[in-house]
Design a protein around this motif. Structure first.
Motif, PDB file in Angstrom:
ATOM      1  N   THR A   1       0.737  -1.102  -0.133  1.00  9.82           N
ATOM      2  CA  THR A   1      -0.005   0.171  -0.069  1.00  9.82           C
ATOM      3  C   THR A   1       0.904   1.291  -0.184  1.00  9.82           C
ATOM      4  OG1 THR A   1      -1.621  -1.286   1.327  1.00  9.82           O
ATOM      5  CG2 THR A   1      -1.837   1.061   1.222  1.00  9.82           C
ATOM      6  N   ALA A   2       2.032   1.304   0.914  1.00  8.76           N
ATOM      7  CA  ALA A   2       2.858   2.527   0.760  1.00  8.76           C
ATOM      8  C   ALA A   2       3.566   2.645  -0.544  1.00  8.76           C
ATOM      9  CB  ALA A   2       4.041   2.289   1.919  1.00  8.76           C
TER      10      ALA A   2
ATOM     11  N   LEU B   1       1.254   4.291  -2.582  1.00  9.53           N
ATOM     12  CA  LEU B   1       0.920   5.722  -2.132  1.00  9.53           C
ATOM     13  C   LEU B   1       2.154   6.549  -2.652  1.00  9.53           C
ATOM     14  CD1 LEU B   1      -0.352   7.921  -0.564  1.00  9.53           C
ATOM     15  CD2 LEU B   1       1.224   7.241   1.324  1.00  9.53           C
TER      16      LEU B   1
ATOM     17  N   ASN C   1      -0.710   7.244  -5.958  1.00 13.06           N
ATOM     18  CA  ASN C   1      -2.301   6.765  -5.513  1.00 13.06           C
ATOM     19  C   ASN C   1      -2.775   7.252  -4.262  1.00 13.06           C
ATOM     20  OD1 ASN C   1      -4.724   5.917  -5.530  1.00 13.06           O
ATOM     21  ND2 ASN C   1      -4.178   3.583  -5.499  1.00 13.06           N
ATOM     22  N   TYR C   2      -3.085   8.320  -4.019  1.00 16.71           N
ATOM     23  CA  TYR C   2      -3.319   9.192  -2.918  1.00 16.71           C
ATOM     24  C   TYR C   2      -4.816   8.700  -2.032  1.00 16.71           C
ATOM     25  CZ  TYR C   2       0.333  11.852  -4.103  1.00 16.71           C
ATOM     26  OH  TYR C   2       1.659  12.290  -4.698  1.00 16.71           O
TER      27      TYR C   2
ATOM     28  N   VAL D   1      -5.443   5.279  -1.223  1.00 10.47           N
ATOM     29  CA  VAL D   1      -5.275   3.972  -0.837  1.00 10.47           C
ATOM     30  C   VAL D   1      -5.592   4.285   0.735  1.00 10.47           C
ATOM     31  CG1 VAL D   1      -3.222   3.600  -2.373  1.00 10.47           C
ATOM     32  CG2 VAL D   1      -2.826   4.463   0.022  1.00 10.47           C
TER      33      VAL D   1
ATOM     34  N   ASN E   1      -2.555   5.884   8.141  1.00 21.97           N
ATOM     35  CA  ASN E   1      -4.124   6.787   7.281  1.00 21.97           C
ATOM     36  C   ASN E   1      -3.848   8.465   7.548  1.00 21.97           C
ATOM     37  OD1 ASN E   1      -4.873   4.322   5.875  1.00 21.97           O
ATOM     38  ND2 ASN E   1      -5.899   3.925   7.873  1.00 21.97           N
TER      39      ASN E   1
ATOM     40  N   THR F   1      -1.431   9.990   5.522  1.00 22.00           N
ATOM     41  CA  THR F   1      -1.817   9.826   4.166  1.00 22.00           C
ATOM     42  C   THR F   1      -2.739  11.061   3.920  1.00 22.00           C
ATOM     43  OG1 THR F   1      -1.530   7.480   3.829  1.00 22.00           O
ATOM     44  CG2 THR F   1      -3.100   8.525   2.071  1.00 22.00           C
TER      45      THR F   1
ATOM     46  N   THR G   1      -2.325  14.637   1.452  1.00 27.31           N
ATOM     47  CA  THR G   1      -3.031  14.707   0.616  1.00 27.31           C
ATOM     48  C   THR G   1      -3.621  16.222   0.815  1.00 27.31           C
ATOM     49  OG1 THR G   1      -4.273  12.486   0.305  1.00 27.31           O
ATOM     50  CG2 THR G   1      -5.481  14.031  -0.439  1.00 27.31           C
TER      51      THR G   1
END
Length: 474
Positions: free
Chosen positions: A208-209, A212, A216-217, A219, A237, A240, A244
């Motif tokens: 997932t990282a 990111l 891909n923000y 996730v 999270n 993230t 964002t």
């Protein structure tokens, strides 16, 4: 050979499997040492301890009515030989019918070897261990001094045989072989399963990282079965979300800066061309056009200064130079920068006075940004009221406008970075829309409380509260 085919010695899966398997091997090795290698010595030490325990218990019970019954009971239960002798070496207990006739005794050598040292050395007990030659067996002899009755001294002798346990060892060895094989298989399989189960959430987070990192923000780091993993997932999270927001903020900053630079530059270029082509020989018109260029240049200067102030605030380089400051005099000094707005109908009224301890330059910036904000959001009534309300131990500084106001949901967000810039690309009369975040950081640095009271269509009041000056700053 690819990286995936090579065992990663540093991975949690491999290390957990090795540690778990190593622990299982250690436990089995310990069992083999205790049950096979050291069982004879361990058994002998346990037998000695058990014999001494029985001897001490019987010695304490000497003279009681059930003393002989106690001797018999321990003899049968513990498989021990318990005998009582007098000071002449004669056997007192146990006796069979023939013993009353023959009166058996121990040899003088044995008496002086085992019993006499108790009297001579003033000792109450002693333990002897004798090993048989050419055999693995041993004899344990515990002797103690019981006491004196009717002019005679009595002694206790407790003896036990330590037989070899070779047959038992062979049985245990066969059992341990089976147990070891089963235990190792179970340990290896279980450790492999647990290590994979533990490492899987971390591997998923790594994937997932990577997504990111590739942009891909959207996730989401999933929570798993472990508290620590869940804490990590929630933290990632949150990070993230902050990332964002930072990217959105960067986009908004670029949009705002582009807009706020483009408009004055366009005006400067247009009026410069007008001076060249139209008003070059007309002094009155030329001066008017030049003044417009100067105002637009001033706007750009203010904008760049705000960006520099924002950079200093965010990098934490601001330091406080505290001094006693007259808020009214400071406000009058700041209002000098708004003289040109008075020609367009703005009025600035100061109510009250007060002195506080603060950083004068930074507080000048707060007051300037508060007044600028009030000007930006004023509508038909172009009046700005500035209050300094003295109370017992503090002063409340307020800047009131009678403009558009704001909704309740916006009153907490306006202190965020570039919040105004996101929602409003309209060119302002004075300022750049970056001031409130700078005010927030300066007031936080001073430890002052602050806020806003506003209602849609009824204007806004921005304020901060600070301790009143109580003594001069040297």
């Amino acid at each position: 050979m690819t990286r995936d085919t090579i065992v990663d010695q540093k991975s949690i899966r491999v290390k957990f499997w090795l540690y778990f398997s190593g622990m299982a091997l250690f436990i089995l090795l310990l069992l083999w040492l205790l049950q096979i290698v050291f069982i004879n010595s361990f058994y002998k030490s346990m037998k000695i301890r058990d014999t001494e325990k029985v001897g001490r218990t019987v010695t304490r019970l000497f003279g009681k009515e059930d003393f002989e019954d106690t001797l018999l009971r321990y003899s049968f239960e513990k498989n021990l030989s318990l005998q009582v002798y007098n000071d002449r070496g004669g056997l007192v207990f146990p006796l069979n019918p023939l013993d009353y006739i023959y009166q058996p005794t121990i040899s003088g050598d044995d008496f002086f070897t085992y019993f006499q040292p108790l009297l001579k050395n003033d000792k109450t007990e002693e333990t002897y261990v004798a090993d048989y030659k050419n055999e693995n067996a041993s004899t344990i002899l515990y002797v103690s001094y019981l006491g004196e009755e009717a002019g005679q001294k009595y002694f206790l002798a407790v003896s036990a045989n330590v037989d070899p346990v070779d047959s038992t060892v062979e049985i245990l060895k066969d059992q341990l072989i089976i147990v070891s094989i089963i235990s190792l298989m179970v340990a290896f399989i279980l450790s492999l399963y647990l290590s994979s189960r533990l490492a899987r959430p971390l591997s998923d987070m790594a994937k997932t990282a990577r997504a990111l990192g590739q942009g891909n923000y959207d996730v989401q780091f999933k929570e798993q079965d472990y508290t620590e993993i869940n804490d990590l997932a929630r933290t990632l999270n949150y990070a993230t979300g902050e990332l964002t927001d930072a990217l959105e903020m960067r986009k908004d900053l670029i949009a705002n800066v582009s807009h706020d630079f483009k408009t004055p530059l366009t005006v400067i270029k247009s009026y410069g061309e007008m001076i060249r082509d139209i008003s070059g020989d007309n002094k009155e018109l030329r001066d008017k056009h030049v003044q417009t260029i100067i105002e637009e240049a001033d706007y750009l200067t203010h904008f760049v200064n705000d960006l520099l102030d924002l950079s200093r605030v965010e990098s934490g380089l601001g330091q406080l130079n505290l001094d006693a400051v007259d808020l009214k005099a400071l406000t009058e000094d700041v209002l000098c920068r708004f003289k040109n707005l008075e020609r367009t109908g703005y009025t600035f009224l100061i109510h009250g006075k007060g002195s506080v301890v603060c950083d004068e330059n930074k507080m000048r910036q707060v007051i300037y940004n508060f007044i600028t904000n009030a000007v930006n959001y004023s509508t038909d009534k172009k009046q700005i009221d500035i209050y300094m309300i003295e109370q017992k131990d503090q002063i409340t500084y307020c800047v009131r406008d009678y403009g558009r106001g704001m909704a309740d949901g916006d009153q907490d967000k306006i202190w965020d970075r570039f919040y105004r810039g996101r929602d409003n690309h309209e060119r302002q009369v004075v300022g750049t829309g970056l001031g409130l975040f700078i005010c927030k950081n300066i007031l936080d640095l001073h430890g002052f409380t602050y806020g806003v009271k506003s209602k849609l269509g009824d204007g806004s009041t921005f304020y901060f509260k600070c301790p009143k000056k109580t003594e001069e700053i040297e």
